[in-house]
Write an enzyme that holds these catalytic residues in place. Structure first.
Site, short mmCIF file in Angstrom:
data_model
loop_
_atom_site.label_atom_id
_atom_site.label_comp_id
_atom_site.label_asym_id
_atom_site.label_seq_id
_atom_site.Cartn_x
_atom_site.Cartn_y
_atom_site.Cartn_z
N SER A 21 0.87 -1.18 0.00
CA SER A 21 0.00 0.00 0.00
C SER A 21 0.90 1.23 0.00
O SER A 21 1.84 1.31 0.80
CB SER A 21 -0.86 0.01 1.26
OG SER A 21 -1.58 -1.20 1.35
N ASP B 292 -8.49 -2.67 2.84
CA ASP B 292 -7.24 -2.94 2.13
C ASP B 292 -6.48 -3.88 3.07
O ASP B 292 -5.76 -3.44 3.96
CB ASP B 292 -6.49 -1.62 1.94
CG ASP B 292 -5.15 -1.80 1.23
OD1 ASP B 292 -4.82 -2.95 0.89
OD2 ASP B 292 -4.44 -0.80 1.04
N CYS C 19 -7.23 -1.05 7.18
CA CYS C 19 -6.09 -1.59 6.46
C CYS C 19 -5.22 -2.42 7.40
O CYS C 19 -4.99 -2.03 8.55
CB CYS C 19 -5.25 -0.46 5.86
SG CYS C 19 -3.83 -1.06 4.93
N TRP D 246 -4.65 -7.91 4.08
CA TRP D 246 -3.85 -9.03 3.59
C TRP D 246 -3.73 -10.07 4.68
O TRP D 246 -3.97 -9.77 5.84
CB TRP D 246 -2.46 -8.55 3.15
CG TRP D 246 -1.74 -7.76 4.19
CD1 TRP D 246 -1.01 -8.26 5.23
CD2 TRP D 246 -1.68 -6.33 4.32
NE1 TRP D 246 -0.49 -7.24 5.98
CE2 TRP D 246 -0.89 -6.03 5.44
CE3 TRP D 246 -2.20 -5.27 3.57
CZ2 TRP D 246 -0.61 -4.73 5.86
CZ3 TRP D 246 -1.93 -3.97 3.99
CH2 TRP D 246 -1.14 -3.72 5.11
#
Length: 634
Positions: A414, A631, A586, A633
């Protein structure tokens, strides 16, 4: 840290042949080459493509002929004509990317499926989806393709397979595959030929007197593209960005957190806050050298691996001609535990019968074999070098090993800067991955270890990073006056550094900027509080209205971002309900994103006087309206 959104691709060239003059009708190609099974893949990191190749190779065991195909290269409306071929079947290995999106290469196919009313009666199909259970939209793409093809009249000949990369994707795939083929045999009335063959897909050509200008040295697409750089820059044509700054962010602790700045001057690359930068890393030279040593290979041999199937669109497994050293450094993944098909194909080279049996067993679909593979390879995190070290009679030819290993993938980060403030520079925030495995080896993250060593030196010699930008849906609100609530613990802070920079810039431009609220978390205040000075400065200047920080390990009981959200629940509800705030999350998908979700459900239920299902629905609506973005992961 790679992060996950989809982007519309340029429209494919219309007409029956693509811009490169290739045949775009897969049915014509299948007729010409005598194939009856086509396996399409939607793949972002190469695994879907790998599975598709394995299925198409399987076909010849049943007296059938398969080909794997990238949907981006063909006209999929031809699916209605596939039944012109006897005993024909279309299989789809579809990965889901980000928040339930198609992968880049399946975007056009997805758009076509949504718009078409083509009658697909007579088409026979099966779908295997690749997903990850830590994400909300688990296997959305596989489920959609499976359902939509049936709606259009196609006949499903085997149930939808769903692979979970948070568990053991490889095992999910082989379990599905071992039931899929018997279903195909039964449907078409064919029998296995019993050939468990391992046929080479590529042939080795060694070049003894070749002009070095014709040899690839790490480029991703065009030969010499790193020497003469020409925009536009993308996945096939990355830009070599000089690293202008690489500093350690944390004050203590055993981890290494870093901030890098990449210079994109003169590249014509544009980005927005919230986008991702993709970088192509290189493997550790000592790992590469050890593989060469153990296999007794001259790594500087110049060679090509040429596809034995002349009709294939894929002429080589990686750019050729090149050297084994270049292939193992820039093109091949040598650090992830190998998949079972690699072990199966390599087993033939083990001269000790017990070791050969051990490798074959792990690649088998028997329960005992699956458990062995899970323990010995996956959980022990044994990479190919560790396997060669621990299976001493296994010494395969290096060219066959290079044929079998998957491609080294770009890594996504990012972007931690705003293009309004830094138009010629892209900032990255990352944590170096390093851990000890059960076998006592130390494994290091490919990209983060490589980035850590990209330190600009005093004499102005700049090291470069091959990169391109990938657009995302993670965007600041259109109106600066809209409040924002940002939740990003750890390196999840990255996009918010860019967001806050941008809001501060908008404020300086005299714009009316809404409340800018940040929830950040780390382990210890004095150890790994990232961007501490910058955030304090933004807070002091009023660009950050609220700075809420959770230090998880500075007291007896752990405190995380979701606890702080709940402490401020009334203010949070007011911002969402009355201020129409946009929410951004995020970081870690596995626990944090889910815990934050649940905190919002609680807040909405309490202050909106709703039941749990109503609160869940309210938050879902925020997502569909683009007011709650992720966002994340894993």
């Amino acid at each position: 840290m790679g992060c996950l959104y989809s982007v519309p691709q340029e429209e494919l060239t219309l007409g029956r042949t693509s811009s490169s003059g290739r045949e775009t009708s897969f049915v014509e190609k299948m007729k010409k080459t005598g194939r009856n099974i086509v396996v399409f893949y939607g793949s972002q990191t190469g695994t879907g493509e790998e599975f598709a190749n394995r299925l198409s190779k399987d076909a010849h065991r049943y007296g059938m002929r398969g080909m794997s195909a990238d949907p981006e290269e063909y006209d999929l409306s031809d699916l209605s004509r596939l039944s012109e071929i006897d005993n024909s079947l279309a299989v789809f290995c579809m990965a889901t990317y980000g928040e339930g999106d198609p992968t880049d290469n399946a975007q056009d196919f997805y758009d076509w499926l949504q718009e078409t009313d083509t009658d697909l009666t007579g088409l026979k199909f099966a779908v295997f989806g690749l997903g990850n259970k830590t994400y909300e939209h688990f296997n959305a793409m596989g489920k959609y393709v499976d359902k939509r093809l049936e709606q259009l009249g196609a006949q499903r000949i085997f149930e939808l397979g769903m692979g979970d990369d948070d568990g053991n994707l490889e095992e999910d795939f082989i379990t599905w595959r071992e039931q899929f083929w018997p279903a195909v045999c039964e449907h078409f009335g064919v029998e296995a030929t019993g050939e468990e063959s391992s046929i080479r897909q590529y042939e080795l050509v060694v070049h003894t007197d070749i002009n070095m200008n014709k040899v690839y040295t790490g480029e991703m697409g065009r030969l010499k593209s790193y020497e003469s750089q020409k925009p536009p820059f993308d996945a096939k044509n990355p830009f070599l960005a000089p690293v202008t700054l690489n500093r350690k962010l944390n004050q203590g602790g055993e981890r290494h957190l870093m901030h890098l700045e990449l210079d994109i001057s003169g590249s014509k690359i544009r980005y927005e806050s919230g986008d991702h930068v993709a970088v192509y890393p290189a493997n550790d030279t000592s790992l590469v050298n050890q593989i060469g040593e153990i296999l007794g290979a001259d790594l500087d041999t110049i060679m090509s691996l040429n596809n034995l199937d002349e009709e294939s669109n894929k002429k080589h497994p990686f750019p050729c001609p090149t050297t084994y050293r270049t292939a193992l450094t820039y093109y091949l993944d040598i650090t992830n535990p190998p998949r079972t098909n690699v072990l199966y194909e390599l087993a033939q080279y083990a001269t000790d019968p017990n070791e050969q049996e051990h490798l074959r067993k792990m690649a088998s679909s028997a329960a005992e074999g699956k458990t062995l593979y899970l323990n010995w390879v996956v959980e022990a995190r044994r990479n190919i070098l560790a396997i060669l070290q621990d299976v001493s009679s296994l010494r395969p030819p290096i060219d066959h090993l290079c044929e079998l290993l998957p491609r080294l993938q770009a890594r996504y980060y990012s972007i931690a800067s705003s293009s309004k403030v830094h138009p010629h520079s892209i900032h990255i925030c990352g944590v170096v991955v390093e851990y000890e495995t059960k076998t006592g080896r130390v494994n290091k993250g490919v990209a983060t270890t490589w980035l850590k060593n990209k330190v600009p030196n005093e004499n102005g010699h700049k090291l470069t990073v091959p990169m391109y930008v990938r657009k995302s849906q993670f965007r600041l609100p259109f109106k600066p006056s809209t409040p924002v609530i940002m939740i990003g613990p750890g390196t999840g802070i990255a996009p918010f550094v860019g967001f806050v920079q941008e809001r501060a810039w908008l404020k300086q431009q005299g714009k009316d900027v809404g409340e800018t609220v940040l929830y950040y978390g780390c382990r210890h205040e004095n150890e790994d509080y990232l961007y501490r000075e910058e955030l304090a400065q933004f807070h002091k200047e009023g660009a950050l209205t609220q700075l809420n920080v959770a230090f998880s390990r500075d007291q007896a009981q752990k405190v995380y971002v979701q606890h702080l959200l709940k402490e401020n629940k009334e203010g949070v509800w007011k911002l969402i309900h009355e201020g129409s705030a946009h929410i951004y999350v995020c970081g870690d998908a596995r626990n944090m994103a889910r815990d934050v979700h649940n905190a919002f459900y609680e807040i909405v239920a309490e202050f909106g006087s709703m039941t749990q299902p109503q609160a869940v629905d309210y938050v879902k609506k925020l997502m569909t309206k683009g007011r709650y973005s992720l966002d994340v992961w894993s």
